[in-house]
Enzyme design. Sequence first.
Site, PDB file in Angstrom:
ATOM      1  CG  PHE A  10     -23.014   7.256  13.869  1.00 57.37           C
ATOM      2  CD1 PHE A  10     -23.736   6.482  11.953  1.00 57.37           C
ATOM      3  CD2 PHE A  10     -22.993   5.575  14.458  1.00 57.37           C
ATOM      4  CE1 PHE A  10     -23.372   5.684  11.329  1.00 57.37           C
ATOM      5  CE2 PHE A  10     -22.680   4.557  13.519  1.00 57.37           C
ATOM      6  CZ  PHE A  10     -23.281   4.663  12.084  1.00 57.37           C
TER       7      PHE A  10
ATOM      8  CE  LYS B  37       0.930   0.205 -10.190  1.00 56.09           C
ATOM      9  NZ  LYS B  37       1.006  -0.734  -9.292  1.00 56.09           N
TER      10      LYS B  37
ATOM     11  CB  CYS C 131      22.977   3.748  30.875  1.00 51.97           C
ATOM     12  SG  CYS C 131      23.661   4.073  29.052  1.00 51.97           S
TER      13      CYS C 131
HETATM   14  S1  IVH Z   1      -6.037   0.222 -13.176  1.00 54.99           S
HETATM   15  C1  IVH Z   1      -6.266  -3.028 -16.934  1.00 54.99           C
HETATM   16  N1  IVH Z   1      -5.244   1.966 -11.027  1.00 54.99           N
HETATM   17  O1  IVH Z   1      -1.874  -2.004 -10.181  1.00 54.99           O
HETATM   18  C2  IVH Z   1      -5.306  -2.708 -14.993  1.00 54.99           C
HETATM   19  N2  IVH Z   1      -4.343  -0.008 -10.947  1.00 54.99           N
HETATM   20  O2  IVH Z   1      -0.068  -4.040 -12.385  1.00 54.99           O
HETATM   21  C3  IVH Z   1      -5.934  -2.238 -14.439  1.00 54.99           C
HETATM   22  N3  IVH Z   1      -2.866  -0.324  -9.225  1.00 54.99           N
HETATM   23  O3  IVH Z   1      -2.898  -4.750  -9.628  1.00 54.99           O
HETATM   24  C4  IVH Z   1      -5.438  -1.479 -13.268  1.00 54.99           C
HETATM   25  N4  IVH Z   1      -3.671   1.587  -8.139  1.00 54.99           N
HETATM   26  O4  IVH Z   1      -4.417  -3.168  -8.503  1.00 54.99           O
HETATM   27  C5  IVH Z   1      -5.140   0.700 -11.908  1.00 54.99           C
HETATM   28  N5  IVH Z   1      -4.862   4.054  -9.986  1.00 54.99           N
HETATM   29  C6  IVH Z   1      -4.644   2.587 -10.593  1.00 54.99           C
HETATM   30  C7  IVH Z   1      -3.685   1.689  -8.906  1.00 54.99           C
HETATM   31  C8  IVH Z   1      -4.206   0.038  -9.857  1.00 54.99           C
HETATM   32  C9  IVH Z   1      -3.028   0.788  -7.668  1.00 54.99           C
HETATM   33  C10 IVH Z   1      -2.918  -1.417  -8.882  1.00 54.99           C
HETATM   34  C11 IVH Z   1      -3.633  -2.894  -9.791  1.00 54.99           C
HETATM   35  C12 IVH Z   1      -3.035  -3.859  -9.914  1.00 54.99           C
HETATM   36  C13 IVH Z   1      -1.763  -3.237 -10.519  1.00 54.99           C
HETATM   37  C14 IVH Z   1      -1.495  -3.609 -11.855  1.00 54.99           C
END
Ligand code: IVH
Length: 680
Positions: free
Chosen positions: A39, A121, A439
Amino acid sequence: MNSELESVQQQLKGLREQIELYNYQYYVLNDPSIPDAEFDRLFRQLQDIEQRCPQLVTAESPTQRVGAAPLKAFSQVTHSVPMLSLNNAFDETEVKAFDRRVCEGLAGFSENQVEYAVEPKFDGLAVTLHYEKGIFKIGATRGDGYTGEDITHNLRTIKSIPLSLPVKAVPHFLEVRGEVLMLKADFSRLNEKQLQKGEKLFANPRNAAAGSLRQLDAAITAKRRLMFFAYGIAPNQDARVPQDTHSAVMAYLAGLRFPVARECTVVKGAEALITYYNNIAAQREQLPYDIDGVVYKVNALEQQEKLGFVARAPRFALAHKFPAQEAITRLLDIDVQVGRTGALTPVARLEPVVVGGVTVTNATLHNADEIDRKDVRIGDTVIVRRAGDVIPEVVSVVLAQRPKDTSTFTMPQNCPVCGSKAVRPEGETVSRCTGGLFCPAQRKQAILHFASRRALDIEGLGEKLVNQLVDNAIVKTPADLYLLGLLALANLERMAERSANNILAAIEKSKQTTLARFIYALGIRNVGEAIAKDLARHFGSLDSLMNSSMDDLLLVPDVGPVVAQSILDFFAEAHNREVIERLRASGVHWVENTETSPKLSENSMISGKTFVLTGALPTMTREEAKAQIEQRGGKVTGSVSRKTDYVVAGNDPGSKYEKAVGLGIPLLDEDGLKKLLQLI
Ligand code: IVH
């Protein structure tokens, strides 16, 4: 266009595509298909050609991830489609209510019929990436949801974000949304380095990612390893973008080489949502990144549209969050613990409280300064936090709930275990017991560290056993472990012959180890796992490490004067050398890896070559760079001429840089030099 230029352009195109593909395999799929050296060779080839033909350099070339000068300020970006938030749920009832509302909203659907795309999330920072004709143009933070900050220069340094899309037929405009985060492993490594440099530690990967993204100078962001995960797109009518389901959009993004979490899937009905939540919760600790829950999204885009939004959140999606990682409790007392290196750490004894499903009774208060800063008193009501597998900590005091009879805490002047004097050097935050291995607390910790999983990994040698071994003067140093016999062990409290045998077998097994583990196991101050690996790789044998000088040590990547001094101090101690000799005599061994130690004179990329250094390099001093080049048989001169083979350019490089460009001499940045030096 003349045909020569055309053929160079073809060559550049081919090289860039190859490099992008290997980058993707390495950073996104975690599955490289070629050796690093190959690479690097391709990358250098591309750099060389681009140096010779600067007019053919394009912004999306993989060589252009770190742009030129730092910004003065961030500019604002207005989101074409707002970046909204999600409604939260914390329990099953709320999840069921969500599914019921969705069914009602879709009229005609009954429970367990609606299909949901489900995903982790991510606990990072939301960003949006604009692609015009397949080229990454603008990247911005979420900001207030309507306007964010332009952080394109920083996002470009994230190797998992494609600078150009690999497919020809992409929409004219595509906006990809997702989260930037720092992997847990990269976070630990970063904090280990911060500690060694005496710089401030980041509280968690999210803060580290946020701090790294908020840099005006992209060179700093580039040094922090950040990762991106896509979780959707801004609505897009283009026929080339799937119009039916969210899961199809995610598959489309994965096809465009965006990182998409492996855990994304599709399920039906509320029961399945809860099962998914439980599955992910069970895997949480093992995931390479932090998450704070899971997200459910109605999968059919048509249904999403039908459901629409309430206020600032969609009706079609829900964040099912993990229980809070913070709780309120009473601080009953403050004890002082003595660590492996003698550090005295104040520990809060708490009224037991459940935090994120685990009962917490102790939490660290870090040091006396932190206690003062937070104004923590015995008897206070405090907020405690647990994050992942780190030790719970006292975050703050709830002043409104401070009882009248609190008392203040003062750090003891003497070690609470051995009574030796405790000292706190000027400018340091930590007090230390001066008792050393006299110690018992330090001795116990040293032995526990030696036996720990990442060190010599002696299974079953836990705290209770080590306490007994040290208290009964059976074991004084790690070397004594290898003299243990069945009799001594079986006579200890609560030790059956069977478990004694298991421990002896584990001790025997630990004799075969690696140099890096052994160095780490020694418990040298400031030498964590990452530095131990660097040292093992660099020196290849214990003897050459033990005989190294300050200058030798400073050549190791990430080793600065503080770490180097700790290593020298450790080996200067006759007692430590004796323990090492006894360990070796008992049969502790590893393969001395002379191959990985740099065969300095044999680096053909450097040997006999002439280098010119110009401008400030981001992490190396000029002296370091010079020493590294010379060690490998290269020469460093002061001015650029036709005889110069490479010019290494840092920030504000000046006229030497221009001369090099004029003469078509290959230019390297610090990373390029390090690659050539085989340091990365
Ligand atoms: S969908 C319409 N998917 O959570 C809303 N958000 O409370 C679209 N987040 O600031 C968001 N993982 O950055 C979505 N798999 C996920 C997520 C995600 C983290 C965060 C996002 C947003 C907050 C929403």
